[in-house]
Design an enzyme around this catalytic site. Structure first.
Site, PDB file in Angstrom:
ATOM      1  N   ASP A 244      68.439  14.975  27.152  1.00  0.00           N
ATOM      2  CA  ASP A 244      67.202  14.360  27.650  1.00  0.00           C
ATOM      3  C   ASP A 244      67.490  12.964  28.203  1.00  0.00           C
ATOM      4  OD1 ASP A 244      64.525  13.918  28.106  1.00  0.00           O
ATOM      5  OD2 ASP A 244      63.897  14.098  26.010  1.00  0.00           O
TER       6      ASP A 244
ATOM      7  N   GLY B 139      71.609  20.704  19.592  1.00  0.00           N
ATOM      8  CA  GLY B 139      72.131  19.367  19.331  1.00  0.00           C
ATOM      9  C   GLY B 139      71.379  18.761  18.155  1.00  0.00           C
TER      10      GLY B 139
ATOM     11  N   ILE C 254      75.061  18.756  32.819  1.00  0.00           N
ATOM     12  CA  ILE C 254      73.959  19.421  33.536  1.00  0.00           C
ATOM     13  C   ILE C 254      73.390  18.533  34.633  1.00  0.00           C
ATOM     14  CG2 ILE C 254      72.018  18.736  32.051  1.00  0.00           C
ATOM     15  CD1 ILE C 254      71.481  21.995  32.336  1.00  0.00           C
TER      16      ILE C 254
HETATM   17  P1  ADP Z   1      68.023  19.344  21.123  1.00  0.00           P
HETATM   18  O1  ADP Z   1      67.205  18.190  20.584  1.00  0.00           O
HETATM   19  O2  ADP Z   1      67.172  20.399  21.816  1.00  0.00           O
HETATM   20  O3  ADP Z   1      68.957  19.903  20.112  1.00  0.00           O
HETATM   21  P2  ADP Z   1      70.189  17.792  22.392  1.00  0.00           P
HETATM   22  O4  ADP Z   1      70.098  17.028  23.665  1.00  0.00           O
HETATM   23  O5  ADP Z   1      70.395  17.028  21.140  1.00  0.00           O
HETATM   24  O6  ADP Z   1      68.835  18.693  22.347  1.00  0.00           O
HETATM   25  O7  ADP Z   1      71.339  18.883  22.494  1.00  0.00           O
HETATM   26  C1  ADP Z   1      71.232  20.064  23.227  1.00  0.00           C
HETATM   27  C2  ADP Z   1      72.597  20.405  23.804  1.00  0.00           C
HETATM   28  O8  ADP Z   1      72.795  19.656  25.002  1.00  0.00           O
HETATM   29  C3  ADP Z   1      73.758  20.082  22.888  1.00  0.00           C
HETATM   30  O9  ADP Z   1      74.655  21.179  22.899  1.00  0.00           O
HETATM   31  C4  ADP Z   1      74.418  18.882  23.571  1.00  0.00           C
HETATM   32  O10 ADP Z   1      75.822  18.851  23.357  1.00  0.00           O
HETATM   33  C5  ADP Z   1      74.124  19.191  25.018  1.00  0.00           C
HETATM   34  N1  ADP Z   1      74.215  18.072  25.990  1.00  0.00           N
HETATM   35  C6  ADP Z   1      74.125  16.739  25.771  1.00  0.00           C
HETATM   36  N2  ADP Z   1      74.268  16.075  26.945  1.00  0.00           N
HETATM   37  C7  ADP Z   1      74.453  17.014  27.919  1.00  0.00           C
HETATM   38  C8  ADP Z   1      74.690  16.975  29.328  1.00  0.00           C
HETATM   39  N3  ADP Z   1      74.743  15.821  30.009  1.00  0.00           N
HETATM   40  N4  ADP Z   1      74.846  18.159  29.988  1.00  0.00           N
HETATM   41  C9  ADP Z   1      74.789  19.336  29.331  1.00  0.00           C
HETATM   42  N5  ADP Z   1      74.566  19.442  28.016  1.00  0.00           N
HETATM   43  C10 ADP Z   1      74.415  18.299  27.304  1.00  0.00           C
END
Ligand code: ADP
Length: 179
Positions: A40, A129, A17
């Site tokens: 994040d 995630g 993203i």
């Molecule tokens: P949450 O705490 O809301 O679950 P996470 O960051 O742990 O948030 O995960 C949310 C989603 O974002 C997961 O599907 C993870 O694989 C995805 N994710 C992690 N890094 C990226 C990235 N750089 N771009 C897009 N999606 C990502």
């Protein structure tokens, strides 16, 4: 994959993203807004310290950001001009309001995107995630919320769903096709 709803293009891709060339990207943040792991961490690393400074100022002004809500900052060094920090629910079995909170998070992101005149916005898979929300259920909620909001003609040209693995893409794609 693409489809048009109202006058908005819905797009599904696999990718990072932080690299999306859209007006606003959504962050799956936590209530402290002070950064974390997963998407994040990736957004703060790629966007630089300006984003965290803005988050701190928001927390100083209005306190933590509860689940279901979102706030907007600039994009720092990202290509996106804005980052919308959404706090999704932590999955706790599914009967503690998680669906409604996830839906609110998506709707509030879209409203914030419109309020800063973004015409394109990219979402990660919020809550699926570290927060443990089952991905198929989350994807359905994401599509329903977005479709409902863009059904009324709005100024969003594109809403992009960015999945981070092939497995997640396949889950999203199945629902994307059938809805
Ligand atoms: P949450 O705490 O809301 O679950 P996470 O960051 O742990 O948030 O995960 C949310 C989603 O974002 C997961 O599907 C993870 O694989 C995805 N994710 C992690 N890094 C990226 C990235 N750089 N771009 C897009 N999606 C990502």
């Amino acid at each position: 994959m693409e489809r048009i709803v109202g006058r908005t293009r819905l797009v599904l891709v696999e990718g990072d993203i932080t690299r999306q060339e859209v007006d606003a990207i959504v962050n799956a943040a936590n209530a402290s807004l002070l950064g974390g792991g997963g998407v994040d961490g990736a957004i703060h690393r790629a966007g630089g310290p300006q984003i965290l400074d803005e988050c701190r100022a928001i927390v100083a002004r209005q306190g933590r950001c509860p689940a279901g809500q979102a706030v907007v900052t600039g994009g720092g060094r990202l290509k996106a001009r804005h980052v919308i920090h959404a706090v999704g629910p932590v999955w706790d079995g599914g009967s503690r309001g998680e669906d409604d909170l996830l839906r609110s998070a998506y709707i509030n992101c879209l409203r914030l995107a419109l309020s800063v005149a973004a015409s394109s916005v990219a979402f990660p898979s919020i809550s699926t995630g570290a927060y443990g929300f089952p991905i198929e259920r989350a994807a359905r909620i994401a599509f329903d919320a977005v479709r409902e909001l863009v059904q009324e003609p709005c100024r969003l040209d594109e809403v992009r769903f960015v999945t981070f693995s092939r497995g997640d893409l396949l889950v999203y794609a199945r629902l994307f096709e059938s809805t």
